[in-house]
Design a protein around this motif. Sequence first.
Motif, PDB file in Angstrom:
ATOM      1  N   ILE A   2     -31.598  20.831 -36.836  1.00  0.00           N
ATOM      2  CA  ILE A   2     -33.051  20.657 -36.846  1.00  0.00           C
ATOM      3  C   ILE A   2     -33.411  19.177 -36.738  1.00  0.00           C
ATOM      4  O   ILE A   2     -32.600  18.292 -37.031  1.00  0.00           O
ATOM      5  CB  ILE A   2     -33.683  21.266 -38.114  1.00  0.00           C
ATOM      6  CG1 ILE A   2     -33.196  20.541 -39.370  1.00  0.00           C
ATOM      7  CG2 ILE A   2     -33.440  22.754 -38.188  1.00  0.00           C
ATOM      8  CD1 ILE A   2     -33.989  20.873 -40.608  1.00  0.00           C
ATOM      9  N   GLU A   3     -34.636  18.915 -36.322  1.00  0.00           N
ATOM     10  CA  GLU A   3     -35.131  17.544 -36.204  1.00  0.00           C
ATOM     11  C   GLU A   3     -36.144  17.193 -37.278  1.00  0.00           C
ATOM     12  O   GLU A   3     -36.401  16.022 -37.538  1.00  0.00           O
ATOM     13  CB  GLU A   3     -35.756  17.336 -34.819  1.00  0.00           C
ATOM     14  CG  GLU A   3     -34.758  17.487 -33.678  1.00  0.00           C
ATOM     15  CD  GLU A   3     -35.409  17.358 -32.320  1.00  0.00           C
ATOM     16  OE1 GLU A   3     -36.639  17.090 -32.255  1.00  0.00           O
ATOM     17  OE2 GLU A   3     -34.704  17.539 -31.317  1.00  0.00           O
ATOM     18  N   LEU A 101     -30.962  14.512 -45.877  1.00  0.00           N
ATOM     19  CA  LEU A 101     -31.492  14.965 -44.598  1.00  0.00           C
ATOM     20  C   LEU A 101     -31.893  13.784 -43.722  1.00  0.00           C
ATOM     21  O   LEU A 101     -31.550  13.731 -42.528  1.00  0.00           O
ATOM     22  CB  LEU A 101     -32.690  15.894 -44.820  1.00  0.00           C
ATOM     23  CG  LEU A 101     -32.389  17.226 -45.513  1.00  0.00           C
ATOM     24  CD1 LEU A 101     -33.685  17.972 -45.818  1.00  0.00           C
ATOM     25  CD2 LEU A 101     -31.472  18.089 -44.668  1.00  0.00           C
ATOM     26  N   ARG A 102     -32.601  12.845 -44.298  1.00  0.00           N
ATOM     27  CA  ARG A 102     -33.021  11.670 -43.526  1.00  0.00           C
ATOM     28  C   ARG A 102     -31.828  10.845 -43.077  1.00  0.00           C
ATOM     29  O   ARG A 102     -31.829  10.269 -41.988  1.00  0.00           O
ATOM     30  CB  ARG A 102     -33.999  10.820 -44.343  1.00  0.00           C
ATOM     31  CG  ARG A 102     -35.297  11.555 -44.681  1.00  0.00           C
ATOM     32  CD  ARG A 102     -36.252  10.668 -45.450  1.00  0.00           C
ATOM     33  NE  ARG A 102     -37.045   9.828 -44.569  1.00  0.00           N
ATOM     34  CZ  ARG A 102     -37.579   8.674 -44.925  1.00  0.00           C
ATOM     35  NH1 ARG A 102     -37.352   8.182 -46.141  1.00  0.00           N
ATOM     36  NH2 ARG A 102     -38.297   7.984 -44.070  1.00  0.00           N
ATOM     37  N   ILE A 106     -32.622  13.614 -39.718  1.00  0.00           N
ATOM     38  CA  ILE A 106     -33.654  14.650 -39.795  1.00  0.00           C
ATOM     39  C   ILE A 106     -34.888  14.067 -40.477  1.00  0.00           C
ATOM     40  O   ILE A 106     -34.798  13.539 -41.588  1.00  0.00           O
ATOM     41  CB  ILE A 106     -33.152  15.877 -40.583  1.00  0.00           C
ATOM     42  CG1 ILE A 106     -31.944  16.506 -39.875  1.00  0.00           C
ATOM     43  CG2 ILE A 106     -34.271  16.895 -40.776  1.00  0.00           C
ATOM     44  CD1 ILE A 106     -31.224  17.546 -40.702  1.00  0.00           C
ATOM     45  N   LYS A 171     -36.860  23.469 -33.642  1.00  0.00           N
ATOM     46  CA  LYS A 171     -36.076  22.444 -34.322  1.00  0.00           C
ATOM     47  C   LYS A 171     -36.712  22.035 -35.643  1.00  0.00           C
ATOM     48  O   LYS A 171     -36.413  20.977 -36.189  1.00  0.00           O
ATOM     49  CB  LYS A 171     -35.938  21.212 -33.416  1.00  0.00           C
ATOM     50  CG  LYS A 171     -35.122  21.451 -32.156  1.00  0.00           C
ATOM     51  CD  LYS A 171     -33.640  21.573 -32.473  1.00  0.00           C
ATOM     52  CE  LYS A 171     -32.796  21.635 -31.218  1.00  0.00           C
ATOM     53  NZ  LYS A 171     -31.353  21.696 -31.532  1.00  0.00           N
ATOM     54  N   THR A 226     -28.902  22.212 -40.774  1.00  0.00           N
ATOM     55  CA  THR A 226     -29.148  20.825 -41.147  1.00  0.00           C
ATOM     56  C   THR A 226     -27.882  19.965 -41.078  1.00  0.00           C
ATOM     57  O   THR A 226     -27.912  18.785 -41.423  1.00  0.00           O
ATOM     58  CB  THR A 226     -29.706  20.744 -42.581  1.00  0.00           C
ATOM     59  OG1 THR A 226     -28.696  21.167 -43.514  1.00  0.00           O
ATOM     60  CG2 THR A 226     -30.932  21.615 -42.744  1.00  0.00           C
TER      61      THR A 226
END
Length: 229
Positions: A2-3, A101-102, A106, A171, A226
Amino acid sequence: MIELAVFDMAGTTVDDHGIVYIALKDAVEETGATVATADLQEWMGADKISAITALMRLGNQKPTEQRVAAAFVRFREILAERYAATPPVALPGVEEAMAILRGRGIKVALTTGFDDAVAYPLLESLRWAVGAGTGTTVDAVVTTSDVVAGRPAPFMIHRAMEKTGVHNVRKVLAAGDTVVDVQAGRNAGGISVGVLTGKLSAKELAAHSHDYILAGVVDIPELAETQSA
Protein backbone atom coordinates in the motif's frame (compact mmCIF):
# COMPACT_ATOMS: atom_id res chain seq x y z
CA MET A 1 2.44 -2.73 -0.96
CA ILE A 2 0.00 0.00 0.00
CA GLU A 3 0.98 3.64 -0.43
CA LEU A 4 -1.29 5.22 2.18
CA ALA A 5 -2.70 4.15 5.53
CA VAL A 6 -5.67 6.22 6.73
CA PHE A 7 -6.60 5.94 10.40
CA ASP A 8 -9.50 7.26 12.44
CA MET A 9 -8.59 9.20 15.58
CA ALA A 10 -10.69 8.65 18.74
CA GLY A 11 -10.94 4.95 19.51
CA THR A 12 -8.52 3.92 16.75
CA THR A 13 -5.27 5.80 17.27
CA VAL A 14 -6.25 7.87 20.31
CA ASP A 15 -7.59 6.71 23.67
CA ASP A 16 -9.98 9.48 24.63
CA HIS A 17 -11.38 7.42 27.54
CA GLY A 18 -14.78 7.18 25.82
CA ILE A 19 -15.32 10.91 26.21
CA VAL A 20 -16.64 11.42 22.67
CA TYR A 21 -19.41 8.92 23.37
CA ILE A 22 -20.25 10.66 26.64
CA ALA A 23 -20.22 14.16 25.15
CA LEU A 24 -22.36 13.20 22.18
CA LYS A 25 -24.88 11.33 24.34
CA ASP A 26 -25.10 14.13 26.91
CA ALA A 27 -25.48 16.86 24.29
CA VAL A 28 -28.29 15.02 22.52
CA GLU A 29 -30.07 14.06 25.74
CA GLU A 30 -30.05 17.70 26.81
CA THR A 31 -32.45 18.27 23.89
CA GLY A 32 -34.91 15.90 25.53
CA ALA A 33 -34.09 12.94 23.30
CA THR A 34 -33.52 9.43 24.61
CA VAL A 35 -30.32 7.97 23.19
CA ALA A 36 -30.20 4.19 22.80
CA THR A 37 -26.76 2.59 23.05
CA ALA A 38 -27.16 0.83 19.71
CA ASP A 39 -28.06 4.10 17.98
CA LEU A 40 -25.12 5.88 19.57
CA GLN A 41 -22.72 3.19 18.39
CA GLU A 42 -24.15 3.30 14.88
CA TRP A 43 -23.57 7.04 14.57
CA MET A 44 -20.17 7.24 16.26
CA GLY A 45 -17.50 8.13 13.73
CA ALA A 46 -19.89 10.16 11.61
CA ASP A 47 -19.62 13.94 11.49
CA LYS A 48 -21.20 15.24 14.64
CA ILE A 49 -23.84 17.45 13.02
CA SER A 50 -25.20 14.43 11.15
CA ALA A 51 -24.94 12.29 14.29
CA ILE A 52 -26.80 14.81 16.44
CA THR A 53 -29.51 15.20 13.79
CA ALA A 54 -30.02 11.45 13.50
CA LEU A 55 -29.93 10.79 17.24
CA MET A 56 -32.41 13.55 17.96
CA ARG A 57 -34.81 12.12 15.39
CA LEU A 58 -34.35 8.58 16.73
CA GLY A 59 -34.94 9.93 20.25
CA ASN A 60 -38.27 11.52 19.30
CA GLN A 61 -37.06 15.10 19.08
CA LYS A 62 -37.39 17.39 16.06
CA PRO A 63 -33.89 18.22 14.77
CA THR A 64 -34.39 21.79 13.55
CA GLU A 65 -31.32 23.60 12.29
CA GLN A 66 -31.29 25.84 15.37
CA ARG A 67 -31.64 22.97 17.85
CA VAL A 68 -28.95 20.89 16.15
CA ALA A 69 -26.58 23.86 16.09
CA ALA A 70 -27.16 24.46 19.81
CA ALA A 71 -26.60 20.78 20.61
CA PHE A 72 -23.37 20.84 18.61
CA VAL A 73 -22.15 23.80 20.65
CA ARG A 74 -22.93 21.86 23.82
CA PHE A 75 -21.14 18.80 22.44
CA ARG A 76 -17.97 20.86 21.92
CA GLU A 77 -18.29 22.44 25.38
CA ILE A 78 -18.73 19.08 27.12
CA LEU A 79 -15.90 17.58 25.10
CA ALA A 80 -13.52 20.43 25.97
CA GLU A 81 -14.39 20.25 29.68
CA ARG A 82 -13.86 16.50 29.87
CA TYR A 83 -10.70 16.53 27.76
CA ALA A 84 -9.26 19.20 30.07
CA ALA A 85 -9.98 16.98 33.07
CA THR A 86 -8.87 13.73 31.41
CA PRO A 87 -6.55 14.40 28.46
CA PRO A 88 -6.57 11.91 25.57
CA VAL A 89 -3.46 9.77 25.03
CA ALA A 90 -2.11 7.70 22.16
CA LEU A 91 -3.24 4.08 22.22
CA PRO A 92 -0.39 1.70 23.12
CA GLY A 93 1.92 0.97 20.20
CA VAL A 94 0.15 3.28 17.75
CA GLU A 95 2.94 5.83 17.44
CA GLU A 96 5.45 3.05 16.85
CA ALA A 97 3.19 1.38 14.26
CA MET A 98 2.76 4.64 12.36
CA ALA A 99 6.53 5.22 12.45
CA ILE A 100 7.15 1.71 11.06
CA LEU A 101 4.74 2.30 8.19
CA ARG A 102 6.26 5.67 7.35
CA GLY A 103 9.71 4.13 7.55
CA ARG A 104 8.63 1.74 4.78
CA GLY A 105 7.58 4.65 2.60
CA ILE A 106 3.87 4.32 3.39
CA LYS A 107 2.19 7.64 4.04
CA VAL A 108 -0.04 7.93 7.10
CA ALA A 109 -3.10 10.18 7.36
CA LEU A 110 -5.66 10.69 10.11
CA THR A 111 -9.37 11.25 9.52
CA THR A 112 -11.96 12.18 12.10
CA GLY A 113 -15.61 12.98 12.66
CA PHE A 114 -14.42 16.16 14.39
CA ASP A 115 -14.11 19.54 12.72
CA ASP A 116 -10.88 21.57 12.69
CA ALA A 117 -11.71 23.37 15.92
CA VAL A 118 -11.78 20.10 17.86
CA ALA A 119 -9.26 17.97 15.95
CA TYR A 120 -6.22 20.25 15.86
CA PRO A 121 -6.14 21.14 19.58
CA LEU A 122 -6.43 17.40 20.25
CA LEU A 123 -3.43 16.75 18.01
CA GLU A 124 -1.49 19.50 19.76
CA SER A 125 -2.23 17.96 23.14
CA LEU A 126 -0.78 14.69 21.85
CA ARG A 127 2.20 16.55 20.36
CA TRP A 128 1.54 14.94 17.00
CA ALA A 129 3.05 17.09 14.27
CA VAL A 130 1.58 16.98 10.76
CA GLY A 131 3.53 17.10 7.51
CA ALA A 132 5.91 15.26 5.24
CA GLY A 133 9.44 14.43 6.26
CA THR A 134 11.21 13.80 9.53
CA GLY A 135 10.10 15.27 12.84
CA THR A 136 6.41 14.72 12.14
CA THR A 137 3.98 12.04 13.28
CA VAL A 138 1.59 11.84 10.32
CA ASP A 139 1.63 13.11 6.75
CA ALA A 140 -1.87 14.60 6.67
CA VAL A 141 -5.05 15.15 8.65
CA VAL A 142 -8.57 15.39 7.24
CA THR A 143 -11.48 16.64 9.33
CA THR A 144 -15.14 17.21 8.58
CA SER A 145 -14.19 20.82 7.82
CA ASP A 146 -12.45 19.55 4.67
CA VAL A 147 -15.36 17.68 3.06
CA VAL A 148 -19.00 18.08 2.13
CA ALA A 149 -20.02 14.91 4.00
CA GLY A 150 -18.40 12.72 6.61
CA ARG A 151 -18.45 8.94 6.98
CA PRO A 152 -19.73 6.60 5.69
CA ALA A 153 -19.06 8.69 2.59
CA PRO A 154 -15.53 8.05 1.28
CA PHE A 155 -14.69 11.71 0.90
CA MET A 156 -12.29 12.05 3.84
CA ILE A 157 -10.25 9.09 2.61
CA HIS A 158 -10.16 10.50 -0.91
CA ARG A 159 -9.19 13.91 0.48
CA ALA A 160 -6.33 12.21 2.36
CA MET A 161 -5.23 10.78 -1.00
CA GLU A 162 -5.26 14.29 -2.47
CA LYS A 163 -3.24 15.68 0.41
CA THR A 164 -0.62 12.93 0.20
CA GLY A 165 -0.46 12.61 -3.59
CA VAL A 166 -1.71 9.02 -3.75
CA HIS A 167 -3.69 8.24 -6.91
CA ASN A 168 -4.69 4.57 -6.74
CA VAL A 169 -7.48 3.72 -4.28
CA ARG A 170 -6.43 0.08 -4.34
CA LYS A 171 -3.17 1.18 -2.70
CA VAL A 172 -4.99 2.67 0.29
CA LEU A 173 -5.78 0.99 3.60
CA ALA A 174 -8.36 2.61 5.88
CA ALA A 175 -8.84 1.52 9.50
CA GLY A 176 -11.30 2.50 12.21
CA ASP A 177 -13.22 1.27 15.22
CA THR A 178 -16.80 2.10 14.20
CA VAL A 179 -19.30 0.80 11.67
CA VAL A 180 -19.10 3.97 9.60
CA ASP A 181 -15.29 3.72 9.55
CA VAL A 182 -15.50 0.26 8.00
CA GLN A 183 -18.20 1.39 5.59
CA ALA A 184 -16.18 4.43 4.52
CA GLY A 185 -13.16 2.24 3.90
CA ARG A 186 -15.21 -0.04 1.67
CA ASN A 187 -16.89 2.89 -0.09
CA ALA A 188 -13.50 4.46 -0.80
CA GLY A 189 -12.49 1.41 -2.84
CA GLY A 190 -9.41 0.32 -0.91
CA ILE A 191 -8.64 -2.07 1.95
CA SER A 192 -11.13 -1.73 4.80
CA VAL A 193 -10.00 -2.66 8.32
CA GLY A 194 -11.98 -2.72 11.54
CA VAL A 195 -10.09 -2.46 14.84
CA LEU A 196 -11.23 -3.54 18.28
CA THR A 197 -9.85 -0.65 20.33
CA GLY A 198 -13.22 1.09 20.39
CA LYS A 199 -16.62 0.06 21.75
CA LEU A 200 -17.62 -2.53 19.16
CA SER A 201 -16.95 -6.26 19.14
CA ALA A 202 -15.46 -8.28 16.30
CA LYS A 203 -18.91 -9.68 15.57
CA GLU A 204 -20.46 -6.22 15.32
CA LEU A 205 -17.77 -4.95 12.97
CA ALA A 206 -17.66 -8.16 10.92
CA ALA A 207 -21.34 -7.75 10.08
CA HIS A 208 -20.22 -5.13 7.56
CA SER A 209 -18.13 -5.63 4.43
CA HIS A 210 -14.45 -5.55 5.35
CA ASP A 211 -11.04 -7.04 4.57
CA TYR A 212 -9.66 -7.46 8.09
CA ILE A 213 -10.73 -7.24 11.72
CA LEU A 214 -7.67 -6.63 13.90
CA ALA A 215 -7.01 -6.06 17.58
CA GLY A 216 -5.68 -2.60 16.80
CA VAL A 217 -3.62 -0.35 14.55
CA VAL A 218 -0.58 -1.87 16.22
CA ASP A 219 -1.18 -5.03 14.14
CA ILE A 220 -1.32 -3.31 10.76
CA PRO A 221 2.47 -3.36 10.06
CA GLU A 222 2.21 -7.18 10.12
CA LEU A 223 -0.24 -7.30 7.21
CA ALA A 224 1.22 -8.53 3.95
CA GLU A 225 -0.08 -5.39 2.20
CA THR A 226 2.17 -3.20 4.34
CA GLN A 227 5.34 -5.22 3.84
CA SER A 228 8.07 -4.19 1.43
CA ALA A 229 7.87 -5.99 -1.91
